[in-house]
Design a protein around this motif. Structure first.
Motif, PDB file in Angstrom:
ATOM      1  N   LEU A  61       0.819  -1.206   0.000  1.00  0.00           N
ATOM      2  CA  LEU A  61       0.000   0.000   0.000  1.00  0.00           C
ATOM      3  C   LEU A  61       0.847   1.247   0.000  1.00  0.00           C
ATOM      4  CD1 LEU A  61      -2.828   1.178   0.089  1.00  0.00           C
ATOM      5  CD2 LEU A  61      -2.735   1.065   2.586  1.00  0.00           C
ATOM      6  N   SER A  62       1.839   1.311   0.895  1.00  0.00           N
ATOM      7  CA  SER A  62       2.676   2.503   0.951  1.00  0.00           C
ATOM      8  C   SER A  62       3.533   2.611  -0.293  1.00  0.00           C
ATOM      9  CB  SER A  62       3.579   2.471   2.190  1.00  0.00           C
ATOM     10  OG  SER A  62       4.451   1.372   2.154  1.00  0.00           O
ATOM     11  N   GLY A  63       3.956   1.465  -0.855  1.00  0.00           N
ATOM     12  CA  GLY A  63       4.761   1.511  -2.071  1.00  0.00           C
ATOM     13  C   GLY A  63       3.979   2.087  -3.225  1.00  0.00           C
ATOM     14  N   VAL A  64       2.719   1.677  -3.367  1.00  0.00           N
ATOM     15  CA  VAL A  64       1.901   2.210  -4.440  1.00  0.00           C
ATOM     16  C   VAL A  64       1.658   3.692  -4.249  1.00  0.00           C
ATOM     17  CG1 VAL A  64      -0.415   2.152  -5.428  1.00  0.00           C
ATOM     18  CG2 VAL A  64       0.809   0.029  -5.013  1.00  0.00           C
ATOM     19  N   ALA A  65       1.486   4.126  -3.012  1.00  0.00           N
ATOM     20  CA  ALA A  65       1.283   5.552  -2.756  1.00  0.00           C
ATOM     21  C   ALA A  65       2.495   6.356  -3.201  1.00  0.00           C
ATOM     22  CB  ALA A  65       1.026   5.772  -1.264  1.00  0.00           C
ATOM     23  N   LEU A  66       3.685   5.848  -2.909  1.00  0.00           N
ATOM     24  CA  LEU A  66       4.898   6.545  -3.337  1.00  0.00           C
ATOM     25  C   LEU A  66       5.055   6.501  -4.839  1.00  0.00           C
ATOM     26  CD1 LEU A  66       7.508   5.359  -0.696  1.00  0.00           C
ATOM     27  CD2 LEU A  66       6.781   7.708  -1.085  1.00  0.00           C
ATOM     28  N   LEU A  67       4.780   5.324  -5.441  1.00  0.00           N
ATOM     29  CA  LEU A  67       5.058   5.145  -6.851  1.00  0.00           C
ATOM     30  C   LEU A  67       4.029   5.806  -7.738  1.00  0.00           C
ATOM     31  CD1 LEU A  67       6.107   1.469  -6.549  1.00  0.00           C
ATOM     32  CD2 LEU A  67       7.524   3.252  -7.552  1.00  0.00           C
ATOM     33  N   ALA A  68       2.959   6.296  -7.157  1.00  0.00           N
ATOM     34  CA  ALA A  68       1.904   6.884  -7.954  1.00  0.00           C
ATOM     35  C   ALA A  68       2.401   8.016  -8.815  1.00  0.00           C
ATOM     36  CB  ALA A  68       0.770   7.375  -7.056  1.00  0.00           C
ATOM     37  N   ALA A  69       3.413   8.735  -8.362  1.00  0.00           N
ATOM     38  CA  ALA A  69       3.933   9.843  -9.170  1.00  0.00           C
ATOM     39  C   ALA A  69       5.363   9.616  -9.590  1.00  0.00           C
ATOM     40  CB  ALA A  69       3.827  11.147  -8.383  1.00  0.00           C
ATOM     41  N   ALA A  70       5.864   8.413  -9.397  1.00  0.00           N
ATOM     42  CA  ALA A  70       7.274   8.158  -9.724  1.00  0.00           C
ATOM     43  C   ALA A  70       7.483   8.140 -11.220  1.00  0.00           C
ATOM     44  CB  ALA A  70       7.701   6.812  -9.139  1.00  0.00           C
ATOM     45  N   ALA A  71       8.652   8.534 -11.649  1.00  0.00           N
ATOM     46  CA  ALA A  71       8.985   8.431 -13.070  1.00  0.00           C
ATOM     47  C   ALA A  71      10.448   8.067 -13.189  1.00  0.00           C
ATOM     48  CB  ALA A  71       8.715   9.743 -13.782  1.00  0.00           C
ATOM     49  N   LEU A  72      10.681   6.848 -13.569  1.00  0.00           N
ATOM     50  CA  LEU A  72      12.061   6.362 -13.649  1.00  0.00           C
ATOM     51  C   LEU A  72      12.345   5.942 -15.088  1.00  0.00           C
ATOM     52  CD1 LEU A  72      14.700   5.289 -12.325  1.00  0.00           C
ATOM     53  CD2 LEU A  72      13.495   3.131 -12.010  1.00  0.00           C
ATOM     54  N   GLY A  73      13.479   5.951 -15.348  1.00  0.00           N
ATOM     55  CA  GLY A  73      13.868   5.357 -16.598  1.00  0.00           C
ATOM     56  C   GLY A  73      15.159   4.771 -16.542  1.00  0.00           C
ATOM     57  N   ILE A 120       2.870  -7.448 -23.346  1.00  0.00           N
ATOM     58  CA  ILE A 120       2.836  -6.156 -22.674  1.00  0.00           C
ATOM     59  C   ILE A 120       4.256  -5.820 -22.246  1.00  0.00           C
ATOM     60  CG2 ILE A 120       2.068  -4.908 -20.605  1.00  0.00           C
ATOM     61  CD1 ILE A 120      -0.479  -6.641 -20.657  1.00  0.00           C
ATOM     62  N   VAL A 121       4.706  -4.616 -22.553  1.00  0.00           N
ATOM     63  CA  VAL A 121       6.027  -4.155 -22.122  1.00  0.00           C
ATOM     64  C   VAL A 121       5.821  -2.954 -21.204  1.00  0.00           C
ATOM     65  CG1 VAL A 121       8.261  -3.234 -22.809  1.00  0.00           C
ATOM     66  CG2 VAL A 121       7.133  -4.956 -24.238  1.00  0.00           C
ATOM     67  N   LEU A 122       6.161  -3.107 -19.931  1.00  0.00           N
ATOM     68  CA  LEU A 122       6.117  -2.013 -18.966  1.00  0.00           C
ATOM     69  C   LEU A 122       7.474  -1.321 -18.952  1.00  0.00           C
ATOM     70  CD1 LEU A 122       4.534  -3.890 -15.908  1.00  0.00           C
ATOM     71  CD2 LEU A 122       3.305  -2.650 -17.702  1.00  0.00           C
ATOM     72  N   ASP A 123       7.489  -0.003 -18.823  1.00  0.00           N
ATOM     73  CA  ASP A 123       8.757   0.711 -18.733  1.00  0.00           C
ATOM     74  C   ASP A 123       8.779   1.547 -17.460  1.00  0.00           C
ATOM     75  OD1 ASP A 123      11.249   1.739 -19.244  1.00  0.00           O
ATOM     76  OD2 ASP A 123      10.819   2.256 -21.332  1.00  0.00           O
ATOM     77  N   ALA A 124       9.678   1.181 -16.544  1.00  0.00           N
ATOM     78  CA  ALA A 124       9.862   1.860 -15.254  1.00  0.00           C
ATOM     79  C   ALA A 124       8.641   1.757 -14.368  1.00  0.00           C
ATOM     80  CB  ALA A 124      10.241   3.328 -15.464  1.00  0.00           C
ATOM     81  N   ILE A 125       7.899   0.680 -14.517  1.00  0.00           N
ATOM     82  CA  ILE A 125       6.706   0.443 -13.704  1.00  0.00           C
ATOM     83  C   ILE A 125       6.898  -0.851 -12.925  1.00  0.00           C
ATOM     84  CG2 ILE A 125       4.230  -0.036 -13.736  1.00  0.00           C
ATOM     85  CD1 ILE A 125       4.088   1.535 -16.367  1.00  0.00           C
ATOM     86  N   ALA A 177       1.687   7.723 -14.635  1.00  0.00           N
ATOM     87  CA  ALA A 177       2.387   7.758 -13.350  1.00  0.00           C
ATOM     88  C   ALA A 177       1.483   7.470 -12.161  1.00  0.00           C
ATOM     89  CB  ALA A 177       3.098   9.104 -13.159  1.00  0.00           C
ATOM     90  N   ASN A 178       0.452   6.639 -12.365  1.00  0.00           N
ATOM     91  CA  ASN A 178      -0.374   6.247 -11.226  1.00  0.00           C
ATOM     92  C   ASN A 178      -0.940   4.853 -11.455  1.00  0.00           C
ATOM     93  OD1 ASN A 178      -3.255   6.461 -12.353  1.00  0.00           O
ATOM     94  ND2 ASN A 178      -2.455   8.513 -12.823  1.00  0.00           N
ATOM     95  N   PRO A 179      -1.277   4.137 -10.403  1.00  0.00           N
ATOM     96  CA  PRO A 179      -1.740   2.755 -10.535  1.00  0.00           C
ATOM     97  C   PRO A 179      -2.973   2.593 -11.409  1.00  0.00           C
ATOM     98  CG  PRO A 179      -1.115   3.211  -8.273  1.00  0.00           C
ATOM     99  CD  PRO A 179      -1.090   4.531  -8.980  1.00  0.00           C
ATOM    100  N   SER A 180      -3.929   3.501 -11.301  1.00  0.00           N
ATOM    101  CA  SER A 180      -5.150   3.364 -12.094  1.00  0.00           C
ATOM    102  C   SER A 180      -4.868   3.542 -13.580  1.00  0.00           C
ATOM    103  CB  SER A 180      -6.207   4.374 -11.628  1.00  0.00           C
ATOM    104  OG  SER A 180      -5.744   5.704 -11.760  1.00  0.00           O
ATOM    105  N   GLY A 181      -3.951   4.450 -13.903  1.00  0.00           N
ATOM    106  CA  GLY A 181      -3.586   4.647 -15.303  1.00  0.00           C
ATOM    107  C   GLY A 181      -2.913   3.426 -15.886  1.00  0.00           C
TER     108      GLY A 181
END
Length: 424
Positions: free
Chosen positions: A26-38, A175-180, A155-159
């Motif tokens: 839960l806390s990880g998803v909250a943090l990652l909701a706006a994360a952008a990595l590459g 499916i190819v996820l990038d930085a997710i 940059a969010n779980p629902s998206g």
């Protein structure tokens, strides 16, 4: 794949030196909701801390931080040996790619996938490195006889989950996820996996004990941006760097990237002082002021490293606000024409590490085809290159040059992949 579903949940291990940190899904998803990595890229902002505790958001490391640092350097011939080692590393890292790491095992029966669609889901479509990867992946996918659908993860779980659902509805070939991280949309991805749609997780570390399979596989990408910067700082400062590292804290992989680099300073630069500050995509508007605060709290620092290019412009603004533009040397990872252009203009930017996104688009396609045809996943290594004043003049800093891959070498990898796919 080793076991299910735990290997695909977000990691919650290796909490050291303020590095890889995750307390729960839960806390990880909250943090990652706006994360952008590459490896590639990450959207970053700043949230600084002042404690030097290893569990706090800020750590500081110097000759007194590790009793083994000085002795290790002495055993290797002293600080001068560390500088020589760093100079050799920088020379290697800044050179062009002489031989591309294209896999050697052919992919069977690619023709059976003709006309089907591969979904590419970047964490945030607007990030420049993802745009380049999408463009080059489109060429690769079409060469193999398939179609590419790019879907913005926003940059969010629902998206991300919505994109995965589109792929399921379309009966995607892969499916190819990038930085997710897989755990960011685990329910949706588990559903896709149950329907036989293979999933490639790009630019992320797998969790402990995970094994790639035709169902789910990881392509970590360029994981050593901070380590490359470490070698450059040691060489450029002649072993006396006083540096601030702005570490992206929203994503466990990006935190591990920084953690892995700290041993380089400890071993090869006993005269270096390294202060780690966390930044986070959830406070993007505060990055410039936080950068200025970080510098003012460490007024003797002359090097600053912001982990990914998406935080570059506000970081420059913060350096200007601190009044240190003339004395600060700024390094950045996951660079594009933006960072390289600033480097070429002799700005505060002095070092840019760039991942070969042109190659990565083909490598991600290769992995997806291997899984979709049940050939079996393979190791996909992504080249990168370090740029500073010594070699920036040798390239054309244009989007076309980045798309072509000429910053790194030539385009021979395209025909090599096509041969493996039986479509040359």
């Amino acid at each position: 794949m080793a076991t299910a579903p735990s290997p695909m949940a977000p990691t919650d291990r290796r909490v050291r030196s303020g590095a890889r940190r995750r307390t729960s899904l839960l806390s990880g998803v909250a943090l990652l909701a706006a994360a952008a990595l590459g490896l590639a890229a990450c959207s970053s902002s700043s949230s600084s801390g002042s404690s030097s505790s290893s569990s706090a958001p800020s750590t500081s490391m110097g000759t007194s931080a590790s009793s083994g640092a000085s002795s290790a350097a002495s055993a290797g011939g002293g600080a001068a040996a560390g500088v020589a080692k760093a100079q050799a590393q920088v020379a290697q890292l800044s050179a062009k790619t002489l031989k591309y790491p294209v896999p050697t095992t052919p992919v069977s029966n690619v023709a059976s996938l003709k006309g089907r669609t591969i979904f590419y889901i970047p964490l945030l479509q607007q990030i420049p490195t993802f745009a380049v990867a999408a463009a080059t992946m489109k060429g690769a996918v079409e060469k193999a006889g398939l179609k590419l659908q790019v879907c913005n993860g926003k940059a969010n779980p629902s998206g991300v989950a919505a994109c995965v659902q589109q792929a399921i509805t379309s009966n995607a070939a892969a499916i190819v996820l990038d930085a997710i991280p897989y755990g960011m949309a685990q329910n949706a991805l588990d559903s896709a996996k149950s329907k036989g749609i293979p999933i490639v997780v790009g630019d992320q570390y797998p969790t402990a004990g995970f094994t790639n399979s035709n169902a789910v596989s990881y392509v970590p990408g360029v994981t050593d941006f901070p380590s490359q910067v470490a070698w450059w700082m040691i060489a450029d400062s002649k072993g006396a760097a006083n540096a601030i590292i702005a570490q992206e804290a929203d994503n466990p992989s990006s935190m591990k990237f920084v953690a892995d680099s700290l041993s380089i300073y400890k071993t090869y630069c006993p005269g270096c002082k390294i202060t780690v500050k966390t930044i986070t995509a959830t406070t993007n508007a505060l990055l410039a002021s936080a950068t200025s605060s970080n510098i003012l709290a460490n007024p003797d620092a002359t090097y600053y490293y912001t982990e990914f290019e998406d935080s570059l412009q506000p970081t420059i603004q913060g350096i200007q606000q601190s009044g240190k533009s003339s004395t600060m040397s700024l390094a950045v990872g996951a660079g594009t024409t933006n960072g390289l252009g600033l480097l070429k203009a002799n700005s505060v930017v002095k070092c840019v590490i760039v991942a070969d996104e042109a190659y990565e688009g083909w490598a991600l396609t290769d992995q997806a085809l291997r899984m979709a045809t049940k050939t079996g996943p393979t190791t996909e290594t992504i080249p990168s290159r370090l740029f500073d004043e010594s070699n920036i003049g040798s390239i054309s800093v244009t989007p076309a040059a980045q798309l072509s891959g000429e910053w790194f070498g030539d385009a021979s990898f395209k025909s090599a992949f096509a041969t493996l796919w039986g479509v040359s």
